[in-house]
Design an enzyme around this catalytic site. Sequence first.
Site, mmCIF file in Angstrom:
data_model
loop_
_atom_site.group_PDB
_atom_site.id
_atom_site.type_symbol
_atom_site.label_atom_id
_atom_site.label_comp_id
_atom_site.label_asym_id
_atom_site.label_seq_id
_atom_site.Cartn_x
_atom_site.Cartn_y
_atom_site.Cartn_z
ATOM 1 C CD GLU A 1 25.845 38.476 96.474
ATOM 2 O OE1 GLU A 1 26.968 38.064 96.095
ATOM 3 O OE2 GLU A 1 24.907 38.733 95.697
ATOM 4 C CB SER B 1 23.563 34.725 86.055
ATOM 5 O OG SER B 1 23.990 36.048 86.326
ATOM 6 C CB CYS C 1 26.191 25.338 85.827
ATOM 7 S SG CYS C 1 27.637 24.337 86.098
HETATM 8 P P1 NAD Z 1 25.037 35.484 89.736
HETATM 9 O O1 NAD Z 1 25.485 35.887 88.389
HETATM 10 O O2 NAD Z 1 23.811 36.086 90.282
HETATM 11 O O3 NAD Z 1 26.193 35.754 90.796
HETATM 12 C C1 NAD Z 1 27.527 35.353 90.539
HETATM 13 C C2 NAD Z 1 28.472 36.403 91.103
HETATM 14 O O4 NAD Z 1 28.297 37.617 90.390
HETATM 15 C C3 NAD Z 1 28.211 36.702 92.566
HETATM 16 O O5 NAD Z 1 29.445 36.787 93.239
HETATM 17 C C4 NAD Z 1 27.459 38.005 92.546
HETATM 18 O O6 NAD Z 1 27.739 38.817 93.659
HETATM 19 C C5 NAD Z 1 27.955 38.673 91.277
HETATM 20 N N1 NAD Z 1 26.906 39.501 90.634
HETATM 21 C C6 NAD Z 1 25.587 39.215 90.537
HETATM 22 N N2 NAD Z 1 24.946 40.178 89.872
HETATM 23 C C7 NAD Z 1 25.861 41.096 89.523
HETATM 24 C C8 NAD Z 1 25.820 42.331 88.813
HETATM 25 N N3 NAD Z 1 24.676 42.803 88.334
HETATM 26 N N4 NAD Z 1 26.960 43.013 88.643
HETATM 27 C C9 NAD Z 1 28.117 42.533 89.112
HETATM 28 N N5 NAD Z 1 28.224 41.377 89.799
HETATM 29 C C10 NAD Z 1 27.123 40.656 90.002
HETATM 30 O O7 NAD Z 1 24.916 33.874 89.711
HETATM 31 P P2 NAD Z 1 24.391 32.944 90.871
HETATM 32 O O8 NAD Z 1 22.917 33.097 90.971
HETATM 33 O O9 NAD Z 1 25.221 33.096 92.080
HETATM 34 O O10 NAD Z 1 24.736 31.498 90.263
HETATM 35 C C11 NAD Z 1 23.856 30.794 89.424
HETATM 36 C C12 NAD Z 1 24.248 30.957 87.972
HETATM 37 O O11 NAD Z 1 25.586 30.521 87.793
HETATM 38 C C13 NAD Z 1 23.409 30.092 87.035
HETATM 39 O O12 NAD Z 1 23.146 30.822 85.868
HETATM 40 C C14 NAD Z 1 24.330 28.916 86.734
HETATM 41 O O13 NAD Z 1 24.067 28.254 85.505
HETATM 42 C C15 NAD Z 1 25.646 29.595 86.707
HETATM 43 N N6 NAD Z 1 26.731 28.654 86.944
HETATM 44 C C16 NAD Z 1 27.503 28.304 85.882
HETATM 45 C C17 NAD Z 1 28.512 27.391 86.043
HETATM 46 C C18 NAD Z 1 29.359 26.983 84.869
HETATM 47 O O14 NAD Z 1 30.429 26.435 85.092
HETATM 48 N N7 NAD Z 1 28.928 27.226 83.645
HETATM 49 C C19 NAD Z 1 28.773 26.832 87.308
HETATM 50 C C20 NAD Z 1 27.971 27.230 88.378
HETATM 51 C C21 NAD Z 1 26.956 28.146 88.181
#
Ligand code: NAD
Length: 520
Positions: free
Chosen positions: A198, A248, A303
């Site tokens: 979002e 995350s 990441c």
């Molecule tokens: P995030 O978890 O906040 O969001 C990811 C998705 O989950 C979004 O679409 C969001 O709307 C949804 N989301 C967030 N909180 C939620 C909840 N409580 N309930 C349900 N859905 C929810 O992550 P972010 O901040 O967008 O991305 C950064 C994180 O992603 C870092 O931890 C990073 O290490 C990780 N990451 C990992 C990889 C990998 O391949 N291991 C790659 C890119 C990013």
Amino acid sequence: APSTSSAASTASSYPTDHNPIADPIDTTNFIDNEFTTSKATTWIDLHDPATNNLITRVPQSTNEELKAAVASAEAAFPAWRATSIMARQQIMFKFTSLIREHWDRLAASITLEQGKTFADAKGDVLRGLQVAETACGITTQMTGEVLEVAKDMETRSYREPLGVVAAICPFNFPAMIPLWCIPVATVTGNCLVMKPSERDPGAAMILAELAKEAGFPPGVINIVHGTAPTVDFILDEPAIKAISFVGSNRAGEYIYTRGSANGKRVQANLGAKNHAAVLPDCNKNHALNAITGAAFGAAGQRCMALSTVVMVGETKEWLPEIAERAKALNVNGGFEEGADLGPVISPESKKRIEDLIASAEAEGATILLDGRNCKPEKYPNGNFVGPTIITNVTTDMKCYKEEIFGPVLVCVNVETLDDAINTINANEYGNGASIFTKSGSTASRFQKDIEAGQLGINVPIPVPLPMFSFTGNKKSIAGGGANTFYGKPGMQFYTQQKTVTSFWKSEDAISTKASVIMPT
Ligand code: NAD
């Protein structure tokens, strides 16, 4: 015509600066190949991280819209799975060439919404495009096996699509991660419902427009928006057979558990704390440049960012030289010429990062380079954090234990290679790890003993190209790493195996009496 602010741009016209947008246009849903205005009652304001100017509003798609996206995907599935693999391949060829054509436009959307520099945003697009290009080889990747298992009897195995699948994406790679999902899911014959972050859905909306132009039929790719309510809908919707998640640990562990409990396949890549071990025999100049680039590039919001260095023996004396190189980096708006790193995604993120730096100070670490209160002249209202280096860190400190996800390098000193390996293995994350050394035997020892999924030897960010797979380990991947994105495992994730055993014998050779025993 599509009406998101960035999707409203064209191949030759798109934002190239951070100037305020006079009339921000709301982001739309993409359902049944149509860009439709949401009837949402809740909207999420999306700001340019460099200025905090409003760019667009992202809807919390309504329940009816979420259901319509799934219904569209379900309706499209029978014909899409029946489309020949060569025809699907042709659409992928067109899709990849359109992505190349709109490369700058996609990158501009990323710089505007996510904040990373334009040059780095082009890399974001390229890494996704490479997955799409590799998926064009599906005609040889999806072949099954045949064996004559007994006289006149053979067994063959096929791979079939699952049906409707979903993807939930993070903010940090707005093009690459949607492109880890769209090509592999669809070329194998599935129909997709995607929820981009979002915080920066613009690149995904442009990809939807290009997918439509490439010839994907209505319903094969749908995009909906929102936060937890959209995710919960996806988790509980029976028609959705598989979920791809990147983000995350907080969200991902919940999604993996609830999605799996509902009988869905889930692939979930999570957070990280990637370490580099620096050995005294390494090529010092290469190591210091590699660490500086990998720690601070994309403002540390990768990441696979190298967020922790383990300085072995006398290499701790080199830390001031890393600080010199980091200080020379240009922190600026992502469209500015010569910018090395842009802002972090939000004011909340900036505060969280600065609080973690303060916690390190309070716990007795040294702030060798302090990026707090960073304000590029032209961008006083952006979410900027300058490169920060924290030294004399111990593994019980908060800044060591938590993923910082900002331009902050945490430095731990140890005496031996064994100490470095033990320190890295004791960390609960296991996405990536690197070693800098000229010794083959040291590198080989590290390679065997390190418990991380993606290792670099004199390579700071060892993300495998799409002919391999993204292989995190430990807390960085849910479900023990059974399901991994792209490459052969990615194709397997999106397909179900079927085996067929057939018996062909001439009529007169067939026995007239029924057999009731297992064949021996
Ligand atoms: P995030 O978890 O906040 O969001 C990811 C998705 O989950 C979004 O679409 C969001 O709307 C949804 N989301 C967030 N909180 C939620 C909840 N409580 N309930 C349900 N859905 C929810 O992550 P972010 O901040 O967008 O991305 C950064 C994180 O992603 C870092 O931890 C990073 O290490 C990780 N990451 C990992 C990889 C990998 O391949 N291991 C790659 C890119 C990013």
